[in-house]
Design an enzyme around this catalytic site. Structure first.
Site, PDB file in Angstrom:
ATOM      1  N   HIS A 161      -7.892   1.246  -4.025  1.00 33.63           N
ATOM      2  CA  HIS A 161      -9.040   0.410  -3.028  1.00 33.63           C
ATOM      3  C   HIS A 161      -9.585   2.047  -2.493  1.00 33.63           C
ATOM      4  O   HIS A 161      -9.110   3.110  -1.750  1.00 33.63           O
ATOM      5  CB  HIS A 161      -8.259  -0.160  -1.939  1.00 33.63           C
ATOM      6  CG  HIS A 161      -8.681  -0.501  -0.516  1.00 33.63           C
ATOM      7  ND1 HIS A 161      -8.502  -0.036   0.582  1.00 33.63           N
ATOM      8  CD2 HIS A 161     -10.487  -0.411  -0.047  1.00 33.63           C
ATOM      9  CE1 HIS A 161      -9.251  -0.569   1.471  1.00 33.63           C
ATOM     10  NE2 HIS A 161     -11.057   0.213   1.487  1.00 33.63           N
TER      11      HIS A 161
ATOM     12  N   ASP B   5      -4.675   3.479  -1.852  1.00 33.27           N
ATOM     13  CA  ASP B   5      -5.462   3.547  -0.764  1.00 33.27           C
ATOM     14  C   ASP B   5      -6.328   4.895  -1.217  1.00 33.27           C
ATOM     15  O   ASP B   5      -5.610   5.965  -1.199  1.00 33.27           O
ATOM     16  CB  ASP B   5      -4.917   3.335   0.030  1.00 33.27           C
ATOM     17  CG  ASP B   5      -4.978   1.810   0.551  1.00 33.27           C
ATOM     18  OD1 ASP B   5      -5.676   1.845   0.355  1.00 33.27           O
ATOM     19  OD2 ASP B   5      -3.815   1.929   1.109  1.00 33.27           O
TER      20      ASP B   5
ATOM     21  N   SER C 290       1.209  -1.087   0.117  1.00 34.57           N
ATOM     22  CA  SER C 290      -0.460   0.008  -0.069  1.00 34.57           C
ATOM     23  C   SER C 290       0.789   1.347  -0.322  1.00 34.57           C
ATOM     24  O   SER C 290       1.588   1.477   0.730  1.00 34.57           O
ATOM     25  CB  SER C 290      -0.941  -0.425   1.245  1.00 34.57           C
ATOM     26  OG  SER C 290      -1.339   1.461   1.705  1.00 34.57           O
TER      27      SER C 290
ATOM     28  N   MET D  96     -12.135   4.299  -0.718  1.00 32.84           N
ATOM     29  CA  MET D  96     -13.042   4.944   0.392  1.00 32.84           C
ATOM     30  C   MET D  96     -13.610   6.428   0.245  1.00 32.84           C
ATOM     31  O   MET D  96     -13.115   6.492   1.208  1.00 32.84           O
ATOM     32  CB  MET D  96     -11.649   4.646   1.263  1.00 32.84           C
ATOM     33  CG  MET D  96     -11.356   2.730   1.683  1.00 32.84           C
ATOM     34  SD  MET D  96      -9.873   3.368   2.695  1.00 32.84           S
ATOM     35  CE  MET D  96      -8.575   3.048   1.431  1.00 32.84           C
TER      36      MET D  96
ATOM     37  N   MET E  97     -11.513  -6.127   5.098  1.00 32.48           N
ATOM     38  CA  MET E  97     -10.611  -5.165   6.061  1.00 32.48           C
ATOM     39  C   MET E  97      -9.942  -5.991   7.785  1.00 32.48           C
ATOM     40  O   MET E  97     -11.385  -6.682   8.045  1.00 32.48           O
ATOM     41  CB  MET E  97     -11.213  -3.621   6.611  1.00 32.48           C
ATOM     42  CG  MET E  97     -11.337  -2.916   4.964  1.00 32.48           C
ATOM     43  SD  MET E  97      -9.846  -2.525   4.264  1.00 32.48           S
ATOM     44  CE  MET E  97      -9.155  -1.572   5.261  1.00 32.48           C
TER      45      MET E  97
ATOM     46  N   HIS F  23      -1.755  -0.806  -4.167  1.00 29.68           N
ATOM     47  CA  HIS F  23      -2.556  -1.147  -3.368  1.00 29.68           C
ATOM     48  C   HIS F  23      -2.977   0.518  -3.603  1.00 29.68           C
ATOM     49  O   HIS F  23      -1.284   1.016  -3.059  1.00 29.68           O
ATOM     50  CB  HIS F  23      -1.951  -1.754  -2.556  1.00 29.68           C
ATOM     51  CG  HIS F  23      -3.628  -1.717  -1.875  1.00 29.68           C
ATOM     52  ND1 HIS F  23      -4.626  -1.952  -1.880  1.00 29.68           N
ATOM     53  CD2 HIS F  23      -4.243  -0.764  -0.800  1.00 29.68           C
ATOM     54  CE1 HIS F  23      -5.946  -2.307  -0.488  1.00 29.68           C
ATOM     55  NE2 HIS F  23      -4.687  -1.230  -0.337  1.00 29.68           N
TER      56      HIS F  23
ATOM     57  N   MET G 103      -8.695   8.041   0.084  1.00 25.30           N
ATOM     58  CA  MET G 103      -9.775   8.341   0.915  1.00 25.30           C
ATOM     59  C   MET G 103     -10.053   9.747   0.892  1.00 25.30           C
ATOM     60  O   MET G 103      -9.414  10.589   0.197  1.00 25.30           O
ATOM     61  CB  MET G 103      -8.430   8.440   1.788  1.00 25.30           C
ATOM     62  CG  MET G 103      -8.104   6.238   2.281  1.00 25.30           C
ATOM     63  SD  MET G 103      -6.859   6.513   4.280  1.00 25.30           S
ATOM     64  CE  MET G 103      -6.683   5.392   4.719  1.00 25.30           C
TER      65      MET G 103
ATOM     66  N   ASP H  16      -6.529  -6.659   4.204  1.00 22.43           N
ATOM     67  CA  ASP H  16      -5.837  -5.188   4.219  1.00 22.43           C
ATOM     68  C   ASP H  16      -5.574  -4.717   5.428  1.00 22.43           C
ATOM     69  O   ASP H  16      -6.803  -4.130   5.879  1.00 22.43           O
ATOM     70  CB  ASP H  16      -6.895  -4.112   3.682  1.00 22.43           C
ATOM     71  CG  ASP H  16      -6.191  -2.734   3.547  1.00 22.43           C
ATOM     72  OD1 ASP H  16      -4.909  -2.983   3.539  1.00 22.43           O
ATOM     73  OD2 ASP H  16      -6.782  -2.628   2.244  1.00 22.43           O
TER      74      ASP H  16
HETATM   75  C1  DX5 Z   1      -6.051   1.117   5.486  1.00 18.80           C
HETATM   76  C2  DX5 Z   1      -5.571   1.194   3.998  1.00 18.80           C
HETATM   77  C3  DX5 Z   1      -4.414  -0.012   4.198  1.00 18.80           C
HETATM   78  C4  DX5 Z   1      -3.765   0.655   5.003  1.00 18.80           C
HETATM   79  C5  DX5 Z   1      -2.353  -0.789   5.034  1.00 18.80           C
HETATM   80  O1  DX5 Z   1      -7.411   1.849   5.784  1.00 18.80           O
HETATM   81  O2  DX5 Z   1      -6.815   0.546   3.997  1.00 18.80           O
HETATM   82  O3  DX5 Z   1      -4.416  -0.157   2.931  1.00 18.80           O
HETATM   83  O4  DX5 Z   1      -2.951   1.609   3.715  1.00 18.80           O
HETATM   84  O5  DX5 Z   1      -1.677  -0.372   6.419  1.00 18.80           O
HETATM   85  P1  DX5 Z   1      -0.770  -1.011   6.679  1.00 18.80           P
HETATM   86  O6  DX5 Z   1      -0.263  -2.048   6.263  1.00 18.80           O
HETATM   87  O7  DX5 Z   1       0.281   0.088   7.967  1.00 18.80           O
HETATM   88  O8  DX5 Z   1      -1.792  -1.770   8.203  1.00 18.80           O
HETATM   89 ZN    ZN Z   2      -6.283  -0.225   1.089  1.00 16.99          ZN
END
Ligand code: DX5
Ligand code: ZN
Length: 220
Positions: free
Chosen positions: A67, A36, A9, A69, A138, A34, A38, A176
Site C-alpha cells: 500500500h 504500508d 498490516s 502512500m 481507507m 499488508h 509512508m 483499511d
Molecule cells: C494507515 C495504514 C493502515 C494501518 C491500519 O495509514 O494504511 O494499514 O496500519 O492500522 P489499524 O488496523 O491499527 O487501524
Molecule cells: Zn494500509
C-alpha cells in the site's frame, strides 16, 4: 462475493523482528501481508522502502500487498515490483496520471490496486475500474495505525460493492483502518471482502486468536 481475506498490516509489528512477525501471522492464519509505505510527504509519517520488502519476502509464502502512500509514485512502483510485491495499491491523489501509473503496475507483473481516502469521491473509480484487481477504501485518514474507524465509509463500501457487482469482474474490495472484531461485521456486511488489520492483530498477544476473532466478527 469472494472469500474473506485478512491482511495484517506490519505497520503495527515489532520492526526489530519483522521477519519473525511476518512468519508468525502466516502461522496464525493470515491470508496476505499488508505493507504500508509512508513517505512523510503524501502522509505525515515515514516507514519502510523496497529493501525492507525484499528482506521480508523469504519469510513468507503469502501475497505481499504493498500500500503505497507516497508521492510521486511511479519510480517506487518499479522498485516495489522488483523487490517482490505481488499487489501494489496507489492513491488517486498520488499521481497526476492515474491511468498511466495503474498500467505501469500491470506492466511490472503485479496485481493492481487503487485507493480512495475517506473524503475521495467514489466516482473517481468510473474510469479505472476496468483495469484494477482491487479497490481499497481507507476508513481512517492514512498515516498512522490505531485510529478509530470512520463510520461514514460504510456507505462508500456499499456504493463500491454495487459498482463492482455491475462490472461483472472479480475485483476485491478492501477496507483499511480501524478494523477490529467490533467493526469488521459492519464492514463485511456493507460489501467488503478483504480487510487490513494492524493493531487488532499485532497489538494482541495471541495472533491466532486475534485472526480468529476477526473471522468470527465478520461471520456474525
Ligand atoms: C494507515 C495504514 C493502515 C494501518 C491500519 O495509514 O494504511 O494499514 O496500519 O492500522 P489499524 O488496523 O491499527 O487501524
Ligand atoms: Zn494500509
Amino acid at each position: 462475493m469472494l472469500p474473506l481475506v485478512i491482511a495484517p498490516s506490519i505497520l503495527s509489528a515489532d520492526f526489530a523482528r519483522l521477519g519473525e512477525e511476518v512468519r508468525a501471522v502466516e502461522a496464525a492464519g493470515a491470508d496476505w501481508i499488508h505493507f504500508d509505505v509512508m513517505d512523510n510527504h503524501f502522509v505525515p509519517n515515514l516507514t519502510f522502502g523496497p529493501m525492507v520488502l525484499q528482506a521480508i519476502k523469504p519469510w513468507t509464502k503469502l501475497k505481499i500487498d504493498a500500500h503505497l502512500m507516497v508521492e510521486p509514485v511511479d519510480a517506487l512502483i518499479e522498485s516495489f515490483a522488483d523487490a517482490g510485491a505481488d499487489l501494489i495499491s496507489i492513491h488517486v491523489e498520488a499521481t497526476k496520471h492515474l491511468d498511466r501509473s495503474l498500467r505501469l503496475i500491470r506492466q511490472k507483473g503485479c496485481e493492481v490496486g487503487v485507493v480512495l481516502n475517506p473524503a475521495t469521491p467514489v466516482a473517481t473509480l468510473d474510469c479505472v475500474l476496468d483495469q484494477v484487481d482491487l479497490v481499497l477504501l481507507m476508513s481512517v485518514n492514512p498515516g498512522f495505525g490505531g485510529q478509530a474507524f470512520l463510520p461514514h465509509v460504510l456507505d462508500k463500501i456499499a456504493d463500491v460493492r454495487a459498482r463492482i457487482d455491475r462490472s461483472g469482474r472479480a475485483i476485491r474490495l478492501q477496507v483499511d483502518g480501524g478494523v477490529a472484531p467490533d467493526t469488521i461485521g459492519a464492514v463485511t456486511k456493507a460489501g467488503a471482502d478483504t480487510v487490513v488489520a494492524g493493531s487488532a492483530i499485532f497489538k494482541k498477544a495471541d495472533y491466532a486468536a486475534a485472526v480468529a476473532a476477526l473471522r468470527a466478527g465478520a461471520a456474525a
